[in-house]
Design a protein around this motif. Structure first.
Motif, PDB file in Angstrom:
ATOM      1  N   ASN A   1       0.847  -1.270   0.112  1.00  0.00           N
ATOM      2  CA  ASN A   1       0.101  -0.023  -0.006  1.00  0.00           C
ATOM      3  C   ASN A   1       0.974   1.356  -0.017  1.00  0.00           C
ATOM      4  N   ILE A   2       1.761   1.295  -0.986  1.00  0.00           N
ATOM      5  CA  ILE A   2       2.707   2.482  -1.152  1.00  0.00           C
ATOM      6  C   ILE A   2       1.920   3.523  -1.869  1.00  0.00           C
ATOM      7  N   PRO A   3       2.403   4.699  -1.643  1.00  0.00           N
ATOM      8  CA  PRO A   3       1.733   5.881  -2.312  1.00  0.00           C
ATOM      9  C   PRO A   3       2.227   6.329  -3.671  1.00  0.00           C
ATOM     10  N   ARG A   4       1.755   6.687  -4.447  1.00  0.00           N
ATOM     11  CA  ARG A   4       2.101   7.435  -5.697  1.00  0.00           C
ATOM     12  C   ARG A   4       3.381   8.325  -5.383  1.00  0.00           C
ATOM     13  N   GLN A   5       4.016   8.312  -6.407  1.00  0.00           N
ATOM     14  CA  GLN A   5       5.220   9.400  -6.281  1.00  0.00           C
ATOM     15  C   GLN A   5       4.869  11.025  -6.345  1.00  0.00           C
TER      16      GLN A   5
ATOM     17  N   GLY B   1       2.812   8.177 -12.155  1.00  0.00           N
ATOM     18  CA  GLY B   1       3.191   8.581 -10.910  1.00  0.00           C
ATOM     19  C   GLY B   1       3.467   7.363 -10.266  1.00  0.00           C
ATOM     20  N   TRP B   2       2.999   6.283 -10.699  1.00  0.00           N
ATOM     21  CA  TRP B   2       3.422   4.745 -10.235  1.00  0.00           C
ATOM     22  C   TRP B   2       4.730   4.303 -10.379  1.00  0.00           C
ATOM     23  N   ARG B   3       5.429   3.594  -9.619  1.00  0.00           N
ATOM     24  CA  ARG B   3       6.902   3.078  -9.683  1.00  0.00           C
ATOM     25  C   ARG B   3       6.957   1.837 -10.621  1.00  0.00           C
ATOM     26  N   HIS B   4       7.896   2.159 -11.443  1.00  0.00           N
ATOM     27  CA  HIS B   4       8.230   1.042 -12.415  1.00  0.00           C
ATOM     28  C   HIS B   4       8.975   0.153 -12.107  1.00  0.00           C
ATOM     29  N   VAL B   5       8.318  -1.127 -11.539  1.00  0.00           N
ATOM     30  CA  VAL B   5       9.229  -2.092 -10.819  1.00  0.00           C
ATOM     31  C   VAL B   5       9.383  -3.304 -11.640  1.00  0.00           C
TER      32      VAL B   5
END
Length: 243
Positions: A154-158, A187-191
Motif C-alpha cells: 500500500n505504497i503511495p504514488r510518487q 506517478g506509479w513506480r516502474h518495478v
C-alpha cells in the motif's frame, strides 16, 4: 459497505450502481458478478454496461426511459442475492506473464521496495508470487488495474511524474499493479518490465484481458526476456482457463 449498494443517475446517459466508496475485494467481486447478471437479463433499454473498480455503469437513454422504472428493475436484481459473496464470473483466464524486475528495464524496483519496507530480493519474490485479479480496464485502451497486493504494497504514488514508461511496463502503487498498454507518463513506480500487450488495435480480439481475469508475473532474467519473440503479442505468457 454502509449504505451500499446504491444507485445514482449520471446525467441523462444512465445510472451508476456502486457497491462501495473505496476499493475492496468484496466490492469489486460484487461489481463483476452484478454486471454479468445484468447483461444476462438483456433488458432492451440497456445499450451497454461498463465497470470501474467497485461500480457498474448502466447506459440507458433517460430521455426515452423513465428513471424510476429502470431504477426499480435494478433494485429488483440487486435484491436477488448478496453480491459481495457472489461467485466470480465463469470463463475467466489465468495469465502467467514473464517479467524482468529491476535492472535498467524497470529502474524503480529498489525505490518501491524501500518504500514498502522490503529488500529488493524480497520485493521480487513477493511480486512474482502474487496472483492478482483484473479489477477493471481503463484510463487508456485495455489498461488493466490489478489487485489487491498484500498490505505492505500500500505504497503511495510518487510526488512527481515519470515522464514516460514503455509499453508492457509493470508499475505499482496503492496495493495495485498496472501493465501499461502504451508509452505513458505515470506517478506509479516502474518495478518490472513485460513484453505483454493487452491492446492491439487491428486484432479481431483487441483486448486479451477482461475484468475478472487473473494474472501472475513470474520473474525471469534479462537473457530470457531478450529471447521473447518481438511478434509475440503476449510476451511469452501462458494461460489457463479458470473454473
Amino acid at each position: 459497505m454502509t449504505g451500499a449498494p446504491f444507485i445514482r443517475t449520471v446525467g441523462l446517459s444512465g445510472l451508476l450502481v456502486s457497491f462501495g466508496t473505496e476499493m475492496s475485494e468484496a466490492a469489486n467481486r460484487a461489481a463483476l458478478a452484478f454486471r454479468v447478471a445484468l447483461e444476462d437479463e438483456q433488458w432492451p433499454e440497456v445499450s451497454e454496461t461498463m465497470m470501474s473498480l467497485v461500480s457498474v455503469f448502466v447506459a440507458v437513454d433517460l430521455v426515452e426511459t423513465p428513471t424510476n422504472g429502470i431504477e426499480e428493475k435494478l433494485r429488483g436484481l440487486l435484491d436477488t442475492q448478496d453480491w459481495y459473496v457472489a461467485p466470480l464470473p465463469a470463463g475467466r483466464t489465468l495469465w502467467h506473464v514473464p517479467t524482468v524486475y529491476g535492472t535498467d528495464l524497470a529502474p524503480q524496483l529498489e525505490e518501491a521496495a524501500e518504500v514498502a519496507g522490503l529488500d529488493p530480493d524480497m520485493a521480487i519474490r513477493e511480486l512474482s508470487a502474487a496472483r492478482v485479479r483484473v479489477l477493471t480496464l481503463g484510463f487508456a485502451p485495455g489498461q488493466p488495474y490489478l489487485g489487491e497486493l498484500d498490505a505492505v504494497w500500500n505504497i503511495p504514488r510518487q510526488q512527481n511524474l515519470t515522464k514516460s514508461v514503455p509499453s508492457g511496463a509493470l508499475v505499482a502503487a496503492i496495493r495495485q499493479l498496472i501493465v501499461f498498454t502504451a508509452p505513458t507518463p505515470t506517478g506509479w513506480r516502474h518495478v518490472g518490465q513485460t513484453a505483454f500487450r493487452n491492446f492491439v488495435l487491428d486484432s479481431l480480439e483487441p483486448f486479451a484481458l477482461s475484468p475478472g481475469d487473473e494474472m501472475t508475473f513470474p520473474a525471469i532474467d534479462r537473457v530470457a526476456f531478450d529471447k521473447i519473440a518481438p511478434d509475440d503479442r503476449f510476451g511469452g505468457a501462458t494461460r489457463e482457463m479458470l473454473p
